[in-house]
Design a protein around this motif. Structure first.
Motif, PDB file in Angstrom:
ATOM      1  N   UNK A 148      41.477   0.108  27.734  1.00 44.75           N
ATOM      2  CA  UNK A 148      42.489   0.471  28.741  1.00 44.75           C
ATOM      3  C   UNK A 148      41.826   1.243  29.747  1.00 44.75           C
ATOM      4  N   UNK A 149      40.686   1.413  29.966  1.00 40.93           N
ATOM      5  CA  UNK A 149      40.044   2.040  31.166  1.00 40.93           C
ATOM      6  C   UNK A 149      39.366   1.264  32.134  1.00 40.93           C
ATOM      7  N   UNK A 150      39.775   1.198  33.433  1.00 35.76           N
ATOM      8  CA  UNK A 150      39.454   0.212  34.561  1.00 35.76           C
ATOM      9  C   UNK A 150      38.025   0.582  34.999  1.00 35.76           C
ATOM     10  N   UNK A 151      37.245  -0.527  35.026  1.00 32.00           N
ATOM     11  CA  UNK A 151      35.780  -0.323  35.428  1.00 32.00           C
ATOM     12  C   UNK A 151      35.550  -1.333  36.675  1.00 32.00           C
ATOM     13  N   UNK A 152      35.061  -0.847  37.661  1.00 31.29           N
ATOM     14  CA  UNK A 152      34.849  -1.552  38.912  1.00 31.29           C
ATOM     15  C   UNK A 152      33.337  -1.464  39.152  1.00 31.29           C
ATOM     16  N   UNK A 153      32.554  -2.624  38.915  1.00 28.47           N
ATOM     17  CA  UNK A 153      31.226  -2.910  38.661  1.00 28.47           C
ATOM     18  C   UNK A 153      30.585  -3.648  39.772  1.00 28.47           C
ATOM     19  N   UNK A 154      29.490  -2.863  40.312  1.00 30.81           N
ATOM     20  CA  UNK A 154      29.079  -3.443  41.610  1.00 30.81           C
ATOM     21  C   UNK A 154      27.771  -4.210  41.073  1.00 30.81           C
ATOM     22  N   UNK A 155      27.558  -5.336  41.354  1.00 26.42           N
ATOM     23  CA  UNK A 155      26.291  -6.070  41.211  1.00 26.42           C
ATOM     24  C   UNK A 155      25.533  -6.591  42.166  1.00 26.42           C
ATOM     25  N   UNK A 156      24.217  -6.604  42.176  1.00 28.02           N
ATOM     26  CA  UNK A 156      23.401  -6.347  43.418  1.00 28.02           C
ATOM     27  C   UNK A 156      22.040  -7.290  43.082  1.00 28.02           C
ATOM     28  N   UNK A 157      22.155  -8.465  43.270  1.00 30.99           N
ATOM     29  CA  UNK A 157      20.678  -9.133  42.886  1.00 30.99           C
ATOM     30  C   UNK A 157      19.711  -8.814  43.805  1.00 30.99           C
ATOM     31  N   UNK A 158      19.597  -8.515  45.036  1.00 29.29           N
ATOM     32  CA  UNK A 158      18.700  -8.409  45.806  1.00 29.29           C
ATOM     33  C   UNK A 158      19.080  -7.632  47.216  1.00 29.29           C
ATOM     34  N   UNK A 159      19.559  -6.661  46.907  1.00 31.77           N
ATOM     35  CA  UNK A 159      20.285  -5.883  48.209  1.00 31.77           C
ATOM     36  C   UNK A 159      20.932  -6.826  48.924  1.00 31.77           C
ATOM     37  N   UNK A 160      21.869  -7.303  48.042  1.00 30.36           N
ATOM     38  CA  UNK A 160      22.796  -8.318  48.372  1.00 30.36           C
ATOM     39  C   UNK A 160      22.745  -9.596  47.561  1.00 30.36           C
ATOM     40  N   UNK A 161      23.482 -10.687  48.099  1.00 24.63           N
ATOM     41  CA  UNK A 161      23.364 -11.992  46.915  1.00 24.63           C
ATOM     42  C   UNK A 161      22.186 -12.586  46.884  1.00 24.63           C
ATOM     43  N   UNK A 162      21.300 -12.286  47.923  1.00 27.08           N
ATOM     44  CA  UNK A 162      20.041 -13.249  47.920  1.00 27.08           C
ATOM     45  C   UNK A 162      20.193 -14.223  49.416  1.00 27.08           C
ATOM     46  N   UNK A 163      19.290 -15.140  49.342  1.00 27.30           N
ATOM     47  CA  UNK A 163      19.065 -15.928  50.376  1.00 27.30           C
ATOM     48  C   UNK A 163      20.486 -16.810  51.009  1.00 27.30           C
ATOM     49  N   UNK A 164      20.775 -16.737  52.217  1.00 25.46           N
ATOM     50  CA  UNK A 164      22.091 -17.327  52.487  1.00 25.46           C
ATOM     51  C   UNK A 164      22.528 -18.666  52.032  1.00 25.46           C
ATOM     52  N   UNK A 165      23.286 -18.991  51.509  1.00 29.43           N
ATOM     53  CA  UNK A 165      24.031 -19.814  50.826  1.00 29.43           C
ATOM     54  C   UNK A 165      23.618 -20.548  49.486  1.00 29.43           C
ATOM     55  N   UNK A 166      22.753 -19.638  49.004  1.00 30.70           N
ATOM     56  CA  UNK A 166      22.035 -19.565  47.631  1.00 30.70           C
ATOM     57  C   UNK A 166      22.841 -19.388  46.272  1.00 30.70           C
ATOM     58  N   UNK A 167      22.999 -19.828  45.254  1.00 33.40           N
ATOM     59  CA  UNK A 167      23.439 -19.533  44.169  1.00 33.40           C
ATOM     60  C   UNK A 167      23.035 -18.145  43.358  1.00 33.40           C
ATOM     61  N   UNK A 168      23.648 -17.731  42.582  1.00 34.51           N
ATOM     62  CA  UNK A 168      23.291 -16.328  41.858  1.00 34.51           C
ATOM     63  C   UNK A 168      21.989 -16.781  41.030  1.00 34.51           C
ATOM     64  N   UNK A 169      20.924 -15.767  40.903  1.00 33.61           N
ATOM     65  CA  UNK A 169      19.904 -15.959  40.047  1.00 33.61           C
ATOM     66  C   UNK A 169      20.280 -16.286  38.600  1.00 33.61           C
ATOM     67  N   UNK A 170      19.488 -17.110  37.774  1.00 35.88           N
ATOM     68  CA  UNK A 170      19.921 -17.526  36.622  1.00 35.88           C
ATOM     69  C   UNK A 170      20.558 -16.441  35.808  1.00 35.88           C
ATOM     70  N   UNK A 171      19.720 -15.235  35.415  1.00 34.47           N
ATOM     71  CA  UNK A 171      20.329 -14.106  34.797  1.00 34.47           C
ATOM     72  C   UNK A 171      21.797 -13.657  35.001  1.00 34.47           C
ATOM     73  N   UNK A 172      21.777 -13.948  36.475  1.00 33.83           N
ATOM     74  CA  UNK A 172      23.429 -13.193  36.647  1.00 33.83           C
ATOM     75  C   UNK A 172      24.345 -14.304  36.364  1.00 33.83           C
ATOM     76  N   UNK A 173      24.212 -15.646  36.679  1.00 37.48           N
ATOM     77  CA  UNK A 173      25.020 -16.806  36.295  1.00 37.48           C
ATOM     78  C   UNK A 173      25.379 -16.689  34.711  1.00 37.48           C
ATOM     79  N   UNK A 174      24.340 -16.164  34.004  1.00 39.50           N
ATOM     80  CA  UNK A 174      24.494 -16.064  32.392  1.00 39.50           C
ATOM     81  C   UNK A 174      25.359 -15.010  31.906  1.00 39.50           C
ATOM     82  N   UNK A 175      25.144 -13.790  32.801  1.00 42.99           N
ATOM     83  CA  UNK A 175      25.551 -12.409  32.418  1.00 42.99           C
ATOM     84  C   UNK A 175      26.541 -12.086  33.143  1.00 42.99           C
TER      85      UNK A 175
END
Length: 262
Positions: free
Chosen positions: A47-74
Protein backbone atom coordinates in the motif's frame (compact mmCIF):
# COMPACT_ATOMS: atom_id res chain seq x y z
CA UNK A 1 15.94 -14.16 -1.98
CA UNK A 2 13.23 -11.55 -2.43
CA UNK A 3 9.61 -12.10 -1.49
CA UNK A 4 7.09 -13.20 -4.16
CA UNK A 5 5.77 -10.29 -6.21
CA UNK A 6 2.20 -11.58 -5.70
CA UNK A 7 2.30 -9.98 -2.26
CA UNK A 8 2.47 -6.61 -4.01
CA UNK A 9 -0.60 -7.26 -6.14
CA UNK A 10 -2.56 -4.23 -4.95
CA UNK A 11 -1.68 -0.70 -6.06
CA UNK A 12 -0.40 1.75 -3.47
CA UNK A 13 -3.21 3.38 -1.50
CA UNK A 14 -1.21 5.65 0.83
CA UNK A 15 -0.33 9.22 -0.15
CA UNK A 16 3.27 9.38 1.08
CA UNK A 17 6.10 7.00 0.32
CA UNK A 18 9.80 6.72 -0.45
CA UNK A 19 12.02 8.21 -3.13
CA UNK A 20 14.95 5.78 -3.29
CA UNK A 21 18.17 6.53 -5.21
CA UNK A 22 18.97 2.92 -6.14
CA UNK A 23 22.41 3.58 -7.59
CA UNK A 24 23.46 0.00 -7.01
CA UNK A 25 24.23 -2.78 -9.48
CA UNK A 26 21.34 -5.25 -9.25
CA UNK A 27 23.79 -8.15 -9.97
CA UNK A 28 21.21 -9.93 -12.11
CA UNK A 29 19.30 -13.17 -12.07
CA UNK A 30 18.39 -15.49 -10.49
CA UNK A 31 17.47 -13.18 -7.59
CA UNK A 32 18.82 -9.66 -8.36
CA UNK A 33 20.65 -9.85 -5.05
CA UNK A 34 22.02 -6.30 -5.21
CA UNK A 35 18.47 -4.99 -4.95
CA UNK A 36 17.12 -7.70 -2.62
CA UNK A 37 16.43 -5.45 0.42
CA UNK A 38 14.44 -3.03 -1.74
CA UNK A 39 12.54 -5.84 -3.48
CA UNK A 40 11.67 -7.37 -0.13
CA UNK A 41 10.40 -4.18 1.47
CA UNK A 42 8.36 -3.21 -1.61
CA UNK A 43 6.65 -6.59 -1.49
CA UNK A 44 6.04 -6.30 2.25
CA UNK A 45 4.37 -2.86 1.92
CA UNK A 46 2.06 -3.01 -1.12
CA UNK A 47 0.00 0.00 0.00
CA UNK A 48 3.07 2.25 0.21
CA UNK A 49 4.26 4.07 -2.94
CA UNK A 50 7.90 3.79 -3.99
CA UNK A 51 9.64 6.01 -6.54
CA UNK A 52 12.86 4.17 -7.38
CA UNK A 53 15.67 5.85 -9.34
CA UNK A 54 17.90 3.58 -11.38
CA UNK A 55 21.29 4.83 -12.56
CA UNK A 56 23.38 2.40 -14.62
CA UNK A 57 26.21 4.79 -15.54
CA UNK A 58 25.57 8.37 -14.34
CA UNK A 59 22.65 8.10 -16.73
CA UNK A 60 21.59 5.33 -19.10
CA UNK A 61 24.98 4.78 -20.69
CA UNK A 62 26.05 5.36 -24.28
CA UNK A 63 23.56 7.28 -26.43
CA UNK A 64 21.20 4.88 -28.18
CA UNK A 65 22.29 1.85 -26.15
CA UNK A 66 20.07 -0.66 -24.42
CA UNK A 67 20.17 -1.24 -20.67
CA UNK A 68 22.99 -3.39 -19.29
CA UNK A 69 22.01 -7.05 -19.10
CA UNK A 70 21.52 -7.06 -15.33
CA UNK A 71 19.11 -4.11 -15.61
CA UNK A 72 17.21 -5.82 -18.40
CA UNK A 73 16.80 -8.77 -16.05
CA UNK A 74 16.02 -6.94 -12.81
CA UNK A 75 13.88 -3.92 -13.71
CA UNK A 76 10.98 -6.30 -14.54
CA UNK A 77 11.47 -7.85 -11.08
CA UNK A 78 11.44 -4.37 -9.50
CA UNK A 79 8.18 -3.45 -11.19
CA UNK A 80 5.06 -3.63 -9.03
CA UNK A 81 1.76 -1.71 -8.85
CA UNK A 82 3.18 0.43 -6.03
CA UNK A 83 6.46 1.22 -7.82
CA UNK A 84 7.43 3.96 -10.28
CA UNK A 85 10.82 3.36 -11.91
CA UNK A 86 12.71 6.54 -12.82
CA UNK A 87 15.79 6.86 -15.02
CA UNK A 88 18.55 9.12 -13.71
CA UNK A 89 19.58 12.05 -15.94
CA UNK A 90 22.08 14.74 -14.81
CA UNK A 91 21.33 18.24 -16.14
CA UNK A 92 24.50 20.07 -15.01
CA UNK A 93 22.55 23.12 -13.80
CA UNK A 94 21.27 23.75 -17.34
CA UNK A 95 24.75 24.41 -18.75
CA UNK A 96 24.33 25.28 -22.42
CA UNK A 97 27.00 22.85 -23.62
CA UNK A 98 25.30 19.94 -21.82
CA UNK A 99 21.69 20.40 -22.91
CA UNK A 100 21.85 18.17 -25.97
CA UNK A 101 23.30 15.42 -23.79
CA UNK A 102 20.34 15.69 -21.42
CA UNK A 103 17.93 15.10 -24.29
CA UNK A 104 20.06 12.23 -25.58
CA UNK A 105 19.95 10.54 -22.17
CA UNK A 106 16.16 10.86 -22.08
CA UNK A 107 15.90 9.44 -25.61
CA UNK A 108 18.19 6.55 -24.69
CA UNK A 109 15.97 5.51 -21.78
CA UNK A 110 12.91 5.89 -24.03
CA UNK A 111 14.50 3.52 -26.52
CA UNK A 112 14.96 0.72 -24.01
CA UNK A 113 12.85 -2.38 -24.44
CA UNK A 114 9.36 -2.02 -23.05
CA UNK A 115 9.90 -4.68 -20.35
CA UNK A 116 12.63 -2.64 -18.68
CA UNK A 117 11.95 0.92 -19.86
CA UNK A 118 11.56 3.40 -16.96
CA UNK A 119 8.20 4.99 -16.15
CA UNK A 120 9.71 8.47 -16.22
CA UNK A 121 12.80 10.56 -15.56
CA UNK A 122 14.62 11.87 -12.49
CA UNK A 123 16.38 15.06 -13.56
CA UNK A 124 19.34 15.68 -11.22
CA UNK A 125 21.49 18.79 -10.75
CA UNK A 126 18.55 21.08 -11.44
CA UNK A 127 19.52 24.73 -10.99
CA UNK A 128 16.08 25.88 -9.83
CA UNK A 129 16.92 29.38 -11.09
CA UNK A 130 14.27 31.60 -12.64
CA UNK A 131 16.45 32.17 -15.67
CA UNK A 132 16.71 28.45 -16.36
CA UNK A 133 13.04 27.59 -16.03
CA UNK A 134 12.33 27.57 -19.76
CA UNK A 135 15.21 25.12 -20.27
CA UNK A 136 13.79 22.71 -17.73
CA UNK A 137 10.30 23.20 -19.10
CA UNK A 138 11.71 22.06 -22.44
CA UNK A 139 13.36 18.99 -20.89
CA UNK A 140 10.10 18.02 -19.18
CA UNK A 141 7.96 18.66 -22.27
CA UNK A 142 10.27 16.40 -24.25
CA UNK A 143 10.45 13.60 -21.67
CA UNK A 144 6.87 13.29 -20.46
CA UNK A 145 5.31 11.93 -23.68
CA UNK A 146 8.04 9.30 -24.13
CA UNK A 147 7.14 7.14 -21.12
CA UNK A 148 4.11 5.42 -19.58
CA UNK A 149 1.92 5.79 -22.66
CA UNK A 150 2.56 9.50 -22.90
CA UNK A 151 2.23 10.23 -19.20
CA UNK A 152 5.79 9.86 -17.97
CA UNK A 153 6.52 10.66 -14.34
CA UNK A 154 8.86 13.62 -13.84
CA UNK A 155 11.03 14.29 -10.80
CA UNK A 156 13.30 17.32 -10.44
CA UNK A 157 16.21 17.61 -8.01
CA UNK A 158 17.38 21.15 -7.23
CA UNK A 159 18.53 19.90 -3.81
CA UNK A 160 16.74 22.71 -2.04
CA UNK A 161 13.77 24.97 -2.69
CA UNK A 162 13.89 26.24 -6.30
CA UNK A 163 14.12 29.98 -6.77
CA UNK A 164 11.06 29.92 -9.03
CA UNK A 165 7.95 28.14 -7.71
CA UNK A 166 6.95 27.44 -11.32
CA UNK A 167 9.17 24.35 -11.13
CA UNK A 168 6.52 22.69 -8.95
CA UNK A 169 4.05 23.10 -11.80
CA UNK A 170 6.05 21.02 -14.28
CA UNK A 171 7.04 18.13 -12.01
CA UNK A 172 5.34 15.30 -10.16
CA UNK A 173 7.98 15.42 -7.41
CA UNK A 174 10.53 18.10 -6.52
CA UNK A 175 13.41 16.98 -4.29
CA UNK A 176 13.42 20.18 -2.25
CA UNK A 177 15.92 19.03 0.38
CA UNK A 178 18.90 16.74 -0.20
CA UNK A 179 21.31 17.09 2.69
CA UNK A 180 23.20 15.56 5.57
CA UNK A 181 20.77 14.28 8.20
CA UNK A 182 22.18 16.42 10.99
CA UNK A 183 22.07 19.58 8.85
CA UNK A 184 18.38 19.33 7.97
CA UNK A 185 15.40 20.86 9.75
CA UNK A 186 11.74 20.67 8.68
CA UNK A 187 11.74 24.47 8.87
CA UNK A 188 14.03 24.42 5.82
CA UNK A 189 11.04 23.46 3.67
CA UNK A 190 8.83 26.00 1.95
CA UNK A 191 5.27 24.69 2.18
CA UNK A 192 2.35 26.58 0.73
CA UNK A 193 -0.19 26.81 -2.06
CA UNK A 194 2.46 27.28 -4.75
CA UNK A 195 4.92 24.89 -3.07
CA UNK A 196 2.68 21.99 -2.03
CA UNK A 197 3.96 19.31 0.32
CA UNK A 198 2.20 16.80 -1.93
CA UNK A 199 4.88 17.44 -4.57
CA UNK A 200 7.93 17.58 -2.31
CA UNK A 201 10.50 14.98 -1.28
CA UNK A 202 13.35 14.98 1.23
CA UNK A 203 16.41 12.71 0.96
CA UNK A 204 18.98 12.69 3.76
CA UNK A 205 22.35 10.95 4.09
CA UNK A 206 24.61 10.04 7.01
CA UNK A 207 21.51 9.19 9.01
CA UNK A 208 20.97 7.21 12.21
CA UNK A 209 20.88 3.43 12.31
CA UNK A 210 17.31 3.41 13.65
CA UNK A 211 14.30 5.21 12.12
CA UNK A 212 14.07 8.93 13.10
CA UNK A 213 10.45 8.54 14.18
CA UNK A 214 9.89 12.13 15.34
CA UNK A 215 11.14 13.50 12.02
CA UNK A 216 9.07 10.96 10.10
CA UNK A 217 6.00 12.02 12.08
CA UNK A 218 6.64 15.70 11.32
CA UNK A 219 7.25 15.27 7.61
CA UNK A 220 4.73 12.53 6.83
CA UNK A 221 1.92 12.87 9.39
CA UNK A 222 1.96 16.63 9.99
CA UNK A 223 3.32 18.11 6.78
CA UNK A 224 2.03 15.47 4.36
CA UNK A 225 5.26 15.30 2.36
CA UNK A 226 5.10 13.19 -0.80
CA UNK A 227 8.28 11.20 -0.17
CA UNK A 228 11.03 10.79 2.42
CA UNK A 229 14.20 8.73 2.53
CA UNK A 230 17.09 8.53 4.98
CA UNK A 231 20.19 6.42 4.41
CA UNK A 232 23.00 5.54 6.76
CA UNK A 233 25.36 5.69 3.79
CA UNK A 234 27.73 8.67 3.92
CA UNK A 235 28.64 11.52 1.59
CA UNK A 236 31.43 12.73 3.88
CA UNK A 237 34.58 13.60 1.98
CA UNK A 238 32.76 13.54 -1.34
CA UNK A 239 31.79 9.86 -1.09
CA UNK A 240 28.80 8.48 -2.98
CA UNK A 241 25.99 8.21 -0.39
CA UNK A 242 23.81 6.03 -2.62
CA UNK A 243 26.12 3.12 -3.38
CA UNK A 244 24.76 1.17 -0.42
CA UNK A 245 21.36 0.81 1.22
CA UNK A 246 20.42 1.82 4.79
CA UNK A 247 21.45 -0.69 7.41
CA UNK A 248 17.79 -1.19 8.44
CA UNK A 249 15.73 -0.22 5.40
CA UNK A 250 12.72 -2.29 6.44
CA UNK A 251 12.34 -0.57 9.83
CA UNK A 252 12.48 2.85 8.17
CA UNK A 253 9.87 1.87 5.58
CA UNK A 254 7.61 0.41 8.27
CA UNK A 255 7.86 3.69 10.20
CA UNK A 256 6.83 5.73 7.13
CA UNK A 257 3.81 3.49 6.71
CA UNK A 258 2.93 3.62 10.43
CA UNK A 259 3.08 7.44 10.32
CA UNK A 260 0.08 7.27 7.97
CA UNK A 261 -1.95 5.17 10.38
CA UNK A 262 -1.50 2.05 8.33
Amino acid sequence: MHLPRAIAAAAATLSSGLLIPLYIDPVGLPDCSGWAPVLNTIATHPSLPFWVIINPDSGPGKHGSQAPTEYQQCIPVLRAPNVVVLGYVPTFDAAANKQSGVTEDVDTYAGWGVAYRPDGIFFDQVSGAKGDFSTYQGFVSHAGPLFSDGNGFIALNPGDAPEDTAYYGIADIVLSAENFFDQFSPSDLELGASTPASKQAVVLTDGPSSPPTSLISQLITTDGLKAFYVTTDSQAGGANPYDDLPTDLESFVAAVQAAQGA
